[in-house]
Design a protein around this motif. Structure first.
Motif, PDB file in Angstrom:
ATOM      1  N   ALA A 110       0.914  -1.160   0.054  1.00 51.15           N
ATOM      2  CA  ALA A 110      -0.045  -0.124  -0.183  1.00 51.15           C
ATOM      3  C   ALA A 110       0.668   1.317  -0.047  1.00 51.15           C
ATOM      4  O   ALA A 110       0.576   2.217  -0.826  1.00 51.15           O
ATOM      5  CB  ALA A 110      -1.063   0.092   1.227  1.00 51.15           C
ATOM      6  N   SER A 111       1.817   1.215   0.839  1.00 51.10           N
ATOM      7  CA  SER A 111       2.847   2.344   0.952  1.00 51.10           C
ATOM      8  C   SER A 111       3.482   2.816  -0.422  1.00 51.10           C
ATOM      9  O   SER A 111       3.664   3.869  -1.096  1.00 51.10           O
ATOM     10  CB  SER A 111       3.818   2.173   2.138  1.00 51.10           C
ATOM     11  N   ALA A 112       3.946   1.547  -1.180  1.00 50.18           N
ATOM     12  CA  ALA A 112       4.705   1.648  -2.356  1.00 50.18           C
ATOM     13  C   ALA A 112       3.741   2.155  -3.488  1.00 50.18           C
ATOM     14  O   ALA A 112       4.152   3.091  -4.230  1.00 50.18           O
ATOM     15  CB  ALA A 112       5.263   0.178  -2.749  1.00 50.18           C
ATOM     16  N   PHE A 113       2.474   1.854  -3.483  1.00 50.25           N
ATOM     17  CA  PHE A 113       1.318   2.236  -4.412  1.00 50.25           C
ATOM     18  C   PHE A 113       1.390   3.927  -4.283  1.00 50.25           C
ATOM     19  O   PHE A 113       1.335   4.396  -5.258  1.00 50.25           O
ATOM     20  CB  PHE A 113       0.218   1.457  -4.278  1.00 50.25           C
ATOM     21  N   ALA A 114       1.166   4.231  -2.991  1.00 47.86           N
ATOM     22  CA  ALA A 114       0.787   5.759  -2.711  1.00 47.86           C
ATOM     23  C   ALA A 114       2.024   6.610  -2.914  1.00 47.86           C
ATOM     24  O   ALA A 114       1.662   7.542  -3.735  1.00 47.86           O
ATOM     25  CB  ALA A 114       0.420   5.742  -1.199  1.00 47.86           C
ATOM     26  N   ILE A 115       3.170   6.236  -2.665  1.00 46.61           N
ATOM     27  CA  ILE A 115       4.399   6.906  -2.700  1.00 46.61           C
ATOM     28  C   ILE A 115       4.580   6.881  -4.218  1.00 46.61           C
ATOM     29  O   ILE A 115       4.926   8.033  -4.950  1.00 46.61           O
ATOM     30  CB  ILE A 115       5.609   6.305  -2.045  1.00 46.61           C
TER      31      ILE A 115
END
Length: 308
Positions: A261-266
């Protein structure tokens, strides 16, 4: 009209930048998966993680040269061979590093950080001495070249689609390994309560070594995939290590779902802002946003209940 763009042009730009963000997301996930496993399970801040990635990239480059010169019939499928060898090389080096250095520094995070930072410098100089200072690139098979037209304006590169498919397969395999296999249960047991795991017969030292090796091996696969979208140099890994740590911390250390989720958002935020702003300003705004969120939620997006 939106600024100097028509509505069709503007939404086409957003779609293409979104796809570019998905390619960046794939690289972030492959890099961050290994780091999340290492940092989440052992608390080791591995500053040399980028160099394990570059080892995989150099292995892929070497396989490309060998197949081109001596086994051209294997060229269409050499990339799969190269990924397997990249994983093995990075895994083996990771196991050796854990045995030779990391195991002596557990529960000493500052010492581990300094030691792995020194290791990264050693590996960079080794790559420079062995492979040269110039960046190198691989030749891709014909089936990875070109692009697919989605509309009259939007085209997506085939190697980007392959990279996303590879990331999906690797992430699924890691999730199954961690949550469905016997070894994965041992890893989670050691993460949640190391003393109790040792008391019931789990070899915690072996779990640590194999976990560190697995994380480094996944970084090697990331390096192999990285050769499809960029050139490889001795210091190329340092370009991604900060973003990778940012992904892991923002998602929650040890959480695979949080990492994704973090990789997608960033990646989506950076890719979209880079079109309208400079690359450096996009990184600054992304970093400020993540820092602001972490001030409100320091444990990250997702957390694991761990008994220390």
């Amino acid at each position: 009209m939106i600024g100097d763009y028509t509505y069709d042009q503007f939404f086409s730009i957003l779609a293409m930048q979104g796809f570019a963000g998905l390619i960046l997301f794939s690289v972030f996930v492959l890099m961050a998966l290994g780091l999340a496993i290492i940092f989440g399970q052992m608390g080791v801040i591995n500053m040399a993680h980028g160099e394990f990635m570059i080892l995989g990239a150099y292995v892929t480059w070497g396989v490309s040269l060998f197949v081109t010169s001596f086994a051209p019939a294997l060229f269409p499928i050499y990339f799969f061979i190269a990924m397997a060898l990249a994983f093995c090389a990075s895994f083996t080096l990771g196991v050796f590093v854990e045995w030779a250095m990391i195991r002596h520094l557990y529960r000493r995070p500052l010492d581990t950080l300094l030691a792995t930072w020194g290791l990264s410098l050693i590996l960079q100089q080794t790559y420079r001495s062995v492979f040269g200072a110039r960046e190198v690139g691989v030749s891709l098979p014909d089936w990875l070249m070109g692009s697919l037209p989605l509309t009259d304006i939007i085209e997506v590169p085939i190697n980007g689609l392959f990279l996303m498919a590879l990331t999906t397969i690797i992430a699924t395999a890691v999730a199954l390994l961690m949550y469905k296999s016997r070894w994965g249960k041992q890893v989670r047991a050691v993460t949640q309560n190391r003393v109790m795991a040792g008391a019931v017969g789990i070899d915690t030292k072996r779990v640590d070594r194999m976990t560190f090796g697995l994380g480094c091996g996944i970084a090697g696969i990331a390096g192999s995939a990285f050769t499809m979208i960029g050139s490889t140099g001795p210091t190329a890994g340092q370009l991604y290590i900060v973003d990778t740590f940012l992904v892991v911390v923002f998602g929650g250390a040890g959480s695979l779902i949080g990492t994704i989720a973090s990789a997608f958002a960033i990646s989506q935020a950076q890719s979209t802002m880079e079109f309208f702003l400079s690359g450096s300003m996009a990184k600054v705004l992304t970093l400020l946003t993540v820092v602001g969120i972490l001030m409100l939620r320091p444990q990250g997006l997702f957390t694991l209940k761990i008994r220390r």
